[in-house]
Write an enzyme that holds these catalytic residues in place. Structure first.
Site, mmCIF file in Angstrom:
data_model
loop_
_atom_site.group_PDB
_atom_site.id
_atom_site.type_symbol
_atom_site.label_atom_id
_atom_site.label_comp_id
_atom_site.label_asym_id
_atom_site.label_seq_id
_atom_site.Cartn_x
_atom_site.Cartn_y
_atom_site.Cartn_z
ATOM 1 C CG MET A 86 -1.898 -1.174 1.233
ATOM 2 S SD MET A 86 -2.826 -1.319 -0.310
ATOM 3 C CE MET A 86 -4.041 -0.042 -0.073
ATOM 4 C CG ASN A 103 0.712 -3.256 -8.077
ATOM 5 O OD1 ASN A 103 0.713 -3.752 -6.958
ATOM 6 N ND2 ASN A 103 -0.216 -2.404 -8.477
ATOM 7 C CG HIS A 105 -5.132 -1.943 -9.651
ATOM 8 N ND1 HIS A 105 -5.058 -1.170 -8.507
ATOM 9 C CD2 HIS A 105 -6.234 -1.530 -10.320
ATOM 10 C CE1 HIS A 105 -6.089 -0.328 -8.495
ATOM 11 N NE2 HIS A 105 -6.820 -0.526 -9.582
HETATM 12 C C1 GRF Z 1 -5.992 -7.242 -3.160
HETATM 13 O O1 GRF Z 1 -7.262 -6.872 -3.646
HETATM 14 C C2 GRF Z 1 -4.927 -6.667 -4.059
HETATM 15 O O2 GRF Z 1 -5.336 -6.529 -5.397
HETATM 16 C C3 GRF Z 1 -4.704 -5.330 -3.488
HETATM 17 O O3 GRF Z 1 -4.695 -5.576 -2.085
HETATM 18 C C4 GRF Z 1 -5.732 -6.538 -1.822
HETATM 19 C C5 GRF Z 1 -5.323 -7.467 -0.703
HETATM 20 O O4 GRF Z 1 -4.336 -8.292 -1.171
HETATM 21 N N1 GRF Z 1 -3.488 -4.743 -4.002
HETATM 22 P P1 GRF Z 1 -3.693 -9.437 -0.208
HETATM 23 O O5 GRF Z 1 -4.813 -10.326 0.280
HETATM 24 O O6 GRF Z 1 -3.008 -8.727 0.946
HETATM 25 O O7 GRF Z 1 -2.735 -10.162 -1.101
#
Ligand code: GRF
Length: 195
Positions: A86, A103, A105
């Protein structure tokens, strides 16, 4: 030491289901040419760290980008995967791993991406826009937010009565599949470039 395998570092911030999909595909042989050498989290409370620990993968928490860069260099990573990460990478990190960072998305880029479009916000915007389909995208990371060259995309239908949660769950299933396929293509690109 896993000879001949491509060393991959994974950056995370949350639950780590995309990381888990990669771990499972390495163990299951679909990613038999990959060694996940380090999982680096922007948060110490990310469950993704627990997943990495259970798989015997080295972990680190790095809140500052210079620490991310140090961890990546120490790990020997050749490719970097952002999996639910993030933070925005610094220009130094991107320069050090140019065209070797991918990445995942949770939308069909260029729709519903860029600053402020992450997690449930993406799916809420898709529903509010009345879209009939959504999906996920794996792309190279450049200095922009969700703007790098697209590697692979896959669509899912938006169903009547969908909520951000039900749509997120359907997209997440696709994410888990295309992230591994996108990583394979990035490894092929890397090897092409080395020829
Ligand atoms: C997912 O929807 C991903 O696309 C976004 O973060 C969300 C959680 O991902 N970038 P994760 O379960 O931590 O891999």
């Amino acid at each position: 030491m896993a000879e001949g395998k491509t060393k991959v570092a994974v950056l995370v911030s949350g639950g780590g289901t995309n990381l888990q999909a990669l771990i499972d595909k390495v163990a299951g042989g679909e990613l038999d040419n990959v060694e996940i050498v380090r999982v680096i989290s922007s948060r110490e409370d990310a469950f993704a760290l627990e997943r990495a620990g259970r798989a015997g993968i080295a972990t680190a928490v790095a809140k500052e980008q210079q620490d991310v860069l140090r961890e990546l260099k120490e790990s020997g990573a050749e490719i970097v995967v952002l999996a639910g990460y993030m933070k925005v990478l610094s220009p130094e990190v991107i320069a050090a791993y140019r065209d070797r960072i991918i990445n995942i998305h949770p939308s069909l880029i260029p729709k519903f991406c860029g600053k402020g479009f992450y997690g449930k916000r993406v799916h809420r915007a898709v529903l509010e826009a009345g879209e009939k389909e959504s999906g996920a995208t794996v792309h190279y990371v450049d200095e922009g937010v969700d703007t790098g060259r697209i590697i692979i995309q896959e669509k899912v239908p938006v169903l009547d009565g969908d909520t951000p949660d039900t749509l997120a769950a359907r997209v997440l299933e696709v994410e888990h599949e295309i992230l591994a396929r996108g990583l394979k293509r990035a490894i092929d690109d890397l090897k092409e470039g080395d020829r």
